[in-house]
Motif scaffolding. Structure first.
Motif, PDB file in Angstrom:
ATOM      1  N   ALA A 122       0.838  -1.202   0.000  1.00 31.77           N
ATOM      2  CA  ALA A 122       0.000   0.000   0.000  1.00 31.77           C
ATOM      3  C   ALA A 122       0.873   1.252   0.000  1.00 31.77           C
ATOM      4  N   LYS A 123       2.113   1.069   0.429  1.00 33.84           N
ATOM      5  CA  LYS A 123       3.096   2.157   0.408  1.00 33.84           C
ATOM      6  C   LYS A 123       4.455   1.506   0.163  1.00 33.84           C
ATOM      7  N   ILE A 124       5.172   1.971  -0.877  1.00 31.92           N
ATOM      8  CA  ILE A 124       6.440   1.341  -1.258  1.00 31.92           C
ATOM      9  C   ILE A 124       7.587   2.328  -1.056  1.00 31.92           C
ATOM     10  N   ALA A 187       6.523   7.566  -4.995  1.00 28.39           N
ATOM     11  CA  ALA A 187       6.998   8.289  -3.804  1.00 28.39           C
ATOM     12  C   ALA A 187       5.856   9.008  -3.084  1.00 28.39           C
ATOM     13  N   GLY A 188       4.902   9.504  -3.868  1.00 24.99           N
ATOM     14  CA  GLY A 188       3.815  10.289  -3.278  1.00 24.99           C
ATOM     15  C   GLY A 188       2.601   9.481  -2.886  1.00 24.99           C
ATOM     16  N   THR A 189       2.712   8.155  -2.907  1.00 20.23           N
ATOM     17  CA  THR A 189       1.527   7.310  -2.677  1.00 20.23           C
ATOM     18  C   THR A 189       1.566   6.603  -1.327  1.00 20.23           C
ATOM     19  N   ASP A 190       0.494   6.786  -0.568  1.00 18.14           N
ATOM     20  CA  ASP A 190       0.266   6.021   0.656  1.00 18.14           C
ATOM     21  C   ASP A 190      -1.190   5.598   0.661  1.00 18.14           C
ATOM     22  N   PHE A 191      -1.427   4.340   0.295  1.00 20.50           N
ATOM     23  CA  PHE A 191      -2.794   3.829   0.155  1.00 20.50           C
ATOM     24  C   PHE A 191      -3.234   3.015   1.374  1.00 20.50           C
ATOM     25  N   THR A 193      -4.724   3.682   4.201  1.00 19.05           N
ATOM     26  CA  THR A 193      -6.105   3.912   4.653  1.00 19.05           C
ATOM     27  C   THR A 193      -7.143   3.491   3.616  1.00 19.05           C
ATOM     28  N   PRO A 194      -7.059   3.962   2.356  1.00 21.72           N
ATOM     29  CA  PRO A 194      -8.085   3.526   1.397  1.00 21.72           C
ATOM     30  C   PRO A 194      -8.078   2.019   1.135  1.00 21.72           C
ATOM     31  N   THR A 195      -6.898   1.418   1.079  1.00 19.43           N
ATOM     32  CA  THR A 195      -6.830  -0.018   0.808  1.00 19.43           C
ATOM     33  C   THR A 195      -7.437  -0.825   1.949  1.00 19.43           C
ATOM     34  N   SER A 196      -7.326  -0.324   3.166  1.00 26.22           N
ATOM     35  CA  SER A 196      -7.877  -1.062   4.313  1.00 26.22           C
ATOM     36  C   SER A 196      -9.407  -1.087   4.293  1.00 26.22           C
ATOM     37  N   GLY A 197     -10.016  -0.287   3.420  1.00 23.79           N
ATOM     38  CA  GLY A 197     -11.465  -0.320   3.279  1.00 23.79           C
ATOM     39  C   GLY A 197     -11.955  -1.248   2.181  1.00 23.79           C
ATOM     40  N   LEU A 198     -11.033  -1.862   1.446  1.00 23.26           N
ATOM     41  CA  LEU A 198     -11.417  -2.720   0.314  1.00 23.26           C
ATOM     42  C   LEU A 198     -11.852  -4.106   0.789  1.00 23.26           C
ATOM     43  N   THR A 199     -12.853  -4.657   0.117  1.00 20.72           N
ATOM     44  CA  THR A 199     -13.338  -5.996   0.488  1.00 20.72           C
ATOM     45  C   THR A 199     -13.467  -6.931  -0.709  1.00 20.72           C
ATOM     46  N   LEU A 200     -13.008  -6.487  -1.896  1.00 18.80           N
ATOM     47  CA  LEU A 200     -13.156  -7.359  -3.062  1.00 18.80           C
ATOM     48  C   LEU A 200     -12.188  -8.538  -2.957  1.00 18.80           C
ATOM     49  N   PRO A 201     -12.507  -9.676  -3.611  1.00 20.02           N
ATOM     50  CA  PRO A 201     -11.620 -10.842  -3.554  1.00 20.02           C
ATOM     51  C   PRO A 201     -10.210 -10.459  -4.010  1.00 20.02           C
ATOM     52  N   THR A 202      -9.225 -10.819  -3.201  1.00 26.42           N
ATOM     53  CA  THR A 202      -7.849 -10.387  -3.481  1.00 26.42           C
ATOM     54  C   THR A 202      -6.858 -11.509  -3.207  1.00 26.42           C
ATOM     55  N   LEU A 203      -5.984 -11.744  -4.190  1.00 26.90           N
ATOM     56  CA  LEU A 203      -4.852 -12.645  -4.027  1.00 26.90           C
ATOM     57  C   LEU A 203      -3.599 -11.776  -3.949  1.00 26.90           C
ATOM     58  N   VAL A 204      -2.773 -12.019  -2.943  1.00 32.84           N
ATOM     59  CA  VAL A 204      -1.554 -11.227  -2.757  1.00 32.84           C
ATOM     60  C   VAL A 204      -0.352 -12.154  -2.887  1.00 32.84           C
ATOM     61  N   LEU A 205       0.575 -11.812  -3.788  1.00 27.32           N
ATOM     62  CA  LEU A 205       1.719 -12.670  -4.087  1.00 27.32           C
ATOM     63  C   LEU A 205       3.030 -11.969  -3.763  1.00 27.32           C
ATOM     64  N   ALA A 206       3.949 -12.709  -3.175  1.00 29.71           N
ATOM     65  CA  ALA A 206       5.279 -12.178  -2.869  1.00 29.71           C
ATOM     66  C   ALA A 206       6.334 -13.170  -3.346  1.00 29.71           C
ATOM     67  N   GLY A 207       7.541 -12.671  -3.589  1.00 31.40           N
ATOM     68  CA  GLY A 207       8.682 -13.522  -3.928  1.00 31.40           C
ATOM     69  C   GLY A 207       9.635 -13.587  -2.749  1.00 31.40           C
ATOM     70  N   SER A 208      10.085 -14.788  -2.417  1.00 34.46           N
ATOM     71  CA  SER A 208      10.937 -14.943  -1.218  1.00 34.46           C
ATOM     72  C   SER A 208      12.254 -14.184  -1.328  1.00 34.46           C
ATOM     73  N   GLU A 209      12.725 -13.952  -2.563  1.00 38.36           N
ATOM     74  CA  GLU A 209      14.013 -13.277  -2.762  1.00 38.36           C
ATOM     75  C   GLU A 209      13.837 -11.832  -3.238  1.00 38.36           C
TER      76      GLU A 209
END
Length: 262
Positions: A122-124, A187-191, A193-209
């Motif tokens: 949500a913020k990188i 740089a200017g994005t912090d989501f 708060t808005p992302t914490s209000g989302l309820t749509l089906p979501t798959l979140v993927l990460a890479g171990s490296e």
């Protein structure tokens, strides 16, 4: 070659699969173009409408002067989907593409029925980190940061393959203005708060490296969205569709099946 003319900008996009199928839209990372999904697309089920595009300042899309705002990148995606007549898509966003997915879900829920947030958050990073990187790129070019980015993008075994050269070339051939402009949007994005209000089906993927968006950061973002499913792809860096396309396709296909998107 498909170019959508939006007046102030022309976006390069590509469609694979069945034009009448259930739509899946892909948005790629900073410093890459739509070829980032090349290994994944053939591994996905037949009958889907697979759409991918180059963000402004990337690939074959226009490169207006920066800096860009995240709202502008979200609006580009929104206008692309409206222009192509897409509704109820699954939006797959990797890195900055994942920020675009979150912004789009908040703004236009009619366009998305589900999303896949890949190697994103949500913020990188921090504003200072991005400011430093933008300054370096503007002064010395993308070449100056390329080797460091390859280490963050890819696992050590992949970096030893000849293929790495192609990805490094893709990065360094992006326009500086497009890279710096998009970095400013991140740089200017912090989501959070808005992302914490989302309820749509979501798959979140990460890479171990992944050295750009480490798994813990990605997992935190999964925790913001009610019911989101988190999956770790082992042995992959920041671009799992490149390093582990088979595993990525399996996870994505499983998600599409689970939500009945076919």
């Amino acid at each position: 070659m498909n170019i959508l003319d939006l007046g102030d900008i022309q976006l390069h996009w590509r469609e694979d699969g069945d034009p009448a199928g259930a739509p899946v839209v892909f948005a790629n990372s900073l410093g890459t173009d739509l070829r980032m999904w090349d290994k994944l697309v053939p591994r996905l089920p037949q009958g889907l409408r697979l759409i991918r595009y180059d963000k402004r300042g990337h690939g074959l899309s226009s490169c207006p002067a920066g800096p860009y705002g995240m709202g502008t990148l979200v609006r580009d995606a929104e206008r692309l989907l409206d222009g192509l007549g897409v509704r109820d898509c699954v939006f797959v966003g990797l890195s900055v593409g994942g920020l675009i997915a979150q912004g789009l879900a908040v703004k236009r829920l009619d366009l998305l029925r589900a999303m896949v947030l890949s190697n994103t958050a949500a913020k990188i990073g921090t504003q200072q980190m991005w400011a430093d990187r933008i300054a370096t790129v503007r002064k010395d070019g993308i070449e100056a940061i390329a080797d460091g980015l390859m280490e963050r993008w890819f696992s050590k075994p992949f970096r030893a393959t000849p293929e790495l050269r192609g990805w490094r070339n893709m990065l360094t051939r992006q326009p500086v203005e497009g890279y710096a402009g998009t970095a400013a949007a991140i740089a200017g994005t912090d989501f959070i708060t808005p992302t914490s209000g989302l309820t749509l089906p979501t798959l979140v993927l990460a890479g171990s490296e992944d050295g750009a968006t480490p798994p813990d950061l990605v997992r935190e973002t999964a925790g913001l969205i009610r019911g989101a499913r988190f999956e770790l792809i082992r042995g992959a860096g920041h671009l799992p569709p490149v390093e582990k396309p088979g595993e990525y396709a399996t996870l994505l296909t499983g998600f599409l099946t689970a939500i009945g998107h076919h």
